[in-house]
Design a protein around this motif. Structure first.
Motif, short mmCIF file in Angstrom:
data_model
loop_
_atom_site.label_atom_id
_atom_site.label_comp_id
_atom_site.label_asym_id
_atom_site.label_seq_id
_atom_site.Cartn_x
_atom_site.Cartn_y
_atom_site.Cartn_z
N ARG A 190 8.94 14.54 -6.70
CA ARG A 190 9.41 15.49 -7.72
C ARG A 190 9.90 14.75 -8.97
NH1 ARG A 190 11.52 18.25 -3.12
NH2 ARG A 190 13.60 17.42 -3.47
N LEU A 191 10.57 13.62 -8.75
CA LEU A 191 11.02 12.84 -9.89
C LEU A 191 9.82 12.30 -10.66
CD1 LEU A 191 14.04 10.76 -8.52
CD2 LEU A 191 14.08 12.81 -9.93
N ALA A 192 8.81 11.81 -9.93
CA ALA A 192 7.63 11.27 -10.60
C ALA A 192 6.94 12.35 -11.44
CB ALA A 192 6.66 10.70 -9.56
N ALA B 235 1.23 4.64 -8.75
CA ALA B 235 1.88 3.50 -9.39
C ALA B 235 3.31 3.86 -9.80
CB ALA B 235 1.07 3.04 -10.60
N GLU B 236 3.50 5.08 -10.30
CA GLU B 236 4.84 5.50 -10.71
C GLU B 236 5.76 5.62 -9.50
OE1 GLU B 236 4.06 9.10 -12.77
OE2 GLU B 236 3.46 8.11 -14.64
N LEU B 237 5.24 6.13 -8.38
CA LEU B 237 6.05 6.23 -7.17
C LEU B 237 6.50 4.85 -6.70
CD1 LEU B 237 4.21 8.96 -5.06
CD2 LEU B 237 6.55 9.05 -5.90
N ARG B 238 5.60 3.87 -6.78
CA ARG B 238 5.97 2.51 -6.36
C ARG B 238 7.09 1.97 -7.25
NH1 ARG B 238 3.79 -0.80 -3.20
NH2 ARG B 238 4.09 -2.58 -4.61
N LEU B 239 7.01 2.24 -8.55
CA LEU B 239 8.05 1.76 -9.46
C LEU B 239 9.39 2.43 -9.15
CD1 LEU B 239 6.13 1.63 -12.86
CD2 LEU B 239 7.15 -0.31 -11.68
N LEU B 240 9.37 3.74 -8.93
CA LEU B 240 10.61 4.46 -8.62
C LEU B 240 11.21 3.98 -7.30
CD1 LEU B 240 9.81 8.15 -9.63
CD2 LEU B 240 11.14 6.47 -10.90
N ARG C 135 0.84 -1.19 0.00
CA ARG C 135 0.00 0.00 0.00
C ARG C 135 0.88 1.25 0.00
NH1 ARG C 135 -5.30 -1.30 1.09
NH2 ARG C 135 -5.66 -3.33 2.06
N GLU C 136 0.64 2.11 -0.97
CA GLU C 136 1.37 3.38 -1.02
C GLU C 136 0.74 4.40 -0.09
OE1 GLU C 136 4.54 5.62 -2.18
OE2 GLU C 136 4.12 3.59 -2.89
#
Length: 552
Positions: free
Chosen positions: A440-442, A419-424, A293-294
């Motif tokens: 910020r990167l996402a 979802a992008e945060l979880r991948l990063l 869970r994020e």
């Protein structure tokens, strides 16, 4: 749920993590058992007032020292610092046992007990900040926190329970003997990790500075700045501290309930604490539901309510059985609160300041514990036992309502961004970055659809982007020979960026794929402020180059 249990099982298969958690169990047992022993000793001398004052005084040094001492965990290998802490605890606990056996003056016993409490409390920040280094993914980190929560809960169960049994047989001094042996075993368990640990080659401001007042002050200020700069992090720290205020109050209320209200005797001080410990163990096990869970704001809010409200209900019931059941339910909430708060802090605080953030958290929590131990007798004198219990219990869910706004706001992220945060976070070199940096990167990511067979990067080209595979698969080739395949959650392209050289390999999509592209500037800017990320990126680049040369 099956996937979450699988991640938890993987955590238990990590031998380094298992040894760390075994050591943490011996530490947690000693922390709780010696705490009960000191309170029983003080209560026998001067009742609740002396027990409350001694409890507050014994943790006062932690409030000042924890943020400074924990800075060693950001400046030196954390496994070595942890080893030293366990060794020091074993020595101090043995010395306290000798003082009790020799019937030394109470002031000496309290001084040694204070030293024990100080070193014990300083261990937790180092353990918590070491966990991200020994796991392989964000989900495994949450699972490791679940394991730590289970261990902490077992300590809160076995420590008071063991203290009650040991005190009945050999008195408070026997508790310190057993705890000293336990910490010695913990010291041996982490010895291998301490021996293998190597310092980062680069720290903020250059090589690791020698110990000085100026460096320790800088450590403290860096941790405070990290908390002040992120409202979510500050909110989690405040809520965790408030939850600890309940622990301080309950430490005194256990004695009041067992000895004065229920007339059960001294040993029941430990048994009532053990009831909450059983619940905390159940709650920590149930925290496996947080794996994957994020968004954890709702989980933290519910756990605060489950922790505080049953304590408040004790005010309107009677009987030891009802009190024990309600304490068990409150313990479930405390176990869930521990895992949720720790996981959020590890996500929000960057690795370069994580030990210091946890050190400040420990200081704030000890302040809250001291406030609780002092507030309970005062409130009892002013409004009586039951109203004190009610006020203490309802305060935690109310604190989340007031202080948790920033955390709740942070959960309102777009599902695609989550979802992008979880991948990063799953990319090894990016995982140590704080949540604000990752966010910020996402925000800078560009989604790049790539059809099967298309070339993503070509050897010899200028490196301008780092890529993470979101869906599909790609193949990496050196001089026309495939050397590896990459799937979702894996990154590539860092060699040209980290080493400032042309592309060293050609990457082609083997299936239809979606890539997340991060431009050179934000990628390098993120790594610049994070020593461990730079170290991981440099090691990965060197390893991949060596592998490519051997296969090419």
């Amino acid at each position: 749920m099956r996937d979450r249990l699988g991640v938890l099982a993987a955590a238990f298969r990590n031998p380094t993590l298992v040894r760390l958690e075994f050591a943490y169990l011996t530490f947690s047992f000693g922390e709780w058992a010696t705490w009960v022993a000191v309170i029983v000793f003080a209560y026998g001398r001067g009742g609740a007032p002396e027990a409350g004052v001694v409890a507050a005084i014994s943790i006062a040094p932690v409030i000042l020292l924890a943020p400074v001492v924990s800075g060693f965990g950001d400046r030196h290998p954390r496994a070595r610092v942890l080893f030293a802490m366990y060794a020091l605890q074993a020595i101090l606990m043995a010395a306290t046992a000798l003082a009790l056996l020799a019937v030394a003056p109470a002031v000496l016993v309290y001084a040694l007990a204070t030293a024990c409490a100080s070193t014990v409390a300083m261990t937790r920040p180092i353990h918590s900040s070491l966990l991200p280094e020994v796991v392989a993914s964000p989900d495994e980190l949450t699972a490791a926190n679940v394991v730590t929560g289970l261990v902490e809960s077992l300590g809160s169960l076995l420590g008071p329970l063991g203290a009650g049994l040991i005190i009945a047989v050999g008195g408070p001094e026997a508790v310190f003997v057993v705890s000293a042996v336990g910490n010695l075993l913990g010291c041996l368990a982490v010895a291998g990790s301490a021996r293998r640990a190597r310092p980062f080659e680069v720290r903020e401001g250059g090589p690791v500075d020698g110990p000085s007042v100026r460096s320790h002050v800088r450590d403290l200020l860096a941790g405070l700045a990290a908390i002040r700069s992120d409202r979510r992090l500050a909110s989690v720290v405040a809520i965790a501290a408030w939850a600890t205020f309940l622990i301080g109050c309950l430490d005194i209320l256990y004695a009041v309930l067992a000895i004065d209200v229920l007339d059960l005797g001294e040993s029941w001080v430990g048994y009532l604490g053990a009831a909450a410990g059983v619940g905390a163990t159940i709650g920590s096990a149930a925290a496996v539901s947080m794996v994957g869970r994020e968004r954890l704001a709702l989980a933290l809010g519910l756990s605060c309510a489950l922790y505080g409200l049953p304590v408040a209900v004790i005010a309107v019931v009677s009987g030891a059985g009802a009190a024990a059941v309600l304490l068990l339910i409150a313990g479930i909430g405390s176990g869930l609160t521990y895992v949720a708060a720790n996981t959020l802090i590890q996500r929000l605080a960057g690795d370069d300041v994580m030990s210091r953030v946890f050190g400040i958290l420990e200081s704030v929590m000890m302040t809250a514990t001291a406030a609780g131990t002092l507030a309970a007798p005062i409130l009892i004198a002013l409004v009586g036992d039951r109203l004190t219990i009610a006020l203490v219990g309802v305060s935690l869910p109310l604190a989340f309502v007031v202080l948790g706004r920033a955390i709740r706001a942070g959960d309102r992220l777009d599902p695609e961004r989550v979802a992008e945060l979880r991948l990063l976070r799953g990319v090894g070199m990016l995982g140590p970055l704080s949540a604000p940096v990752l966010e910020r990167l996402a925000a800078s990511l560009v989604r790049v659809p790539v059809p099967a067979g298309a070339t993503v990067i070509r050897a010899g080209d200028v490196g301008d982007r780092f890529f993470v595979v979101a869906t599909g698969e790609v193949s990496v080739a050196v001089e026309g020979e495939p050397v590896r395949g990459l799937g979702p959650g894996e990154g590539f392209g860092e060699i040209a960026l980290v080493r400032d050289v042309p592309r060293t390999a050609t990457v082609t999509a083997t299936t239809d794929a979606t890539l997340l592209a991060l431009d050179r500037e934000p990628f390098l800017a993120a790594l610049t402020g994070q020593p461990r990320s730079r170290s991981i990126a440099a090691d990965l680049a060197a390893q991949r180059l060596a592998d490519d040369r051997s296969r090419g």
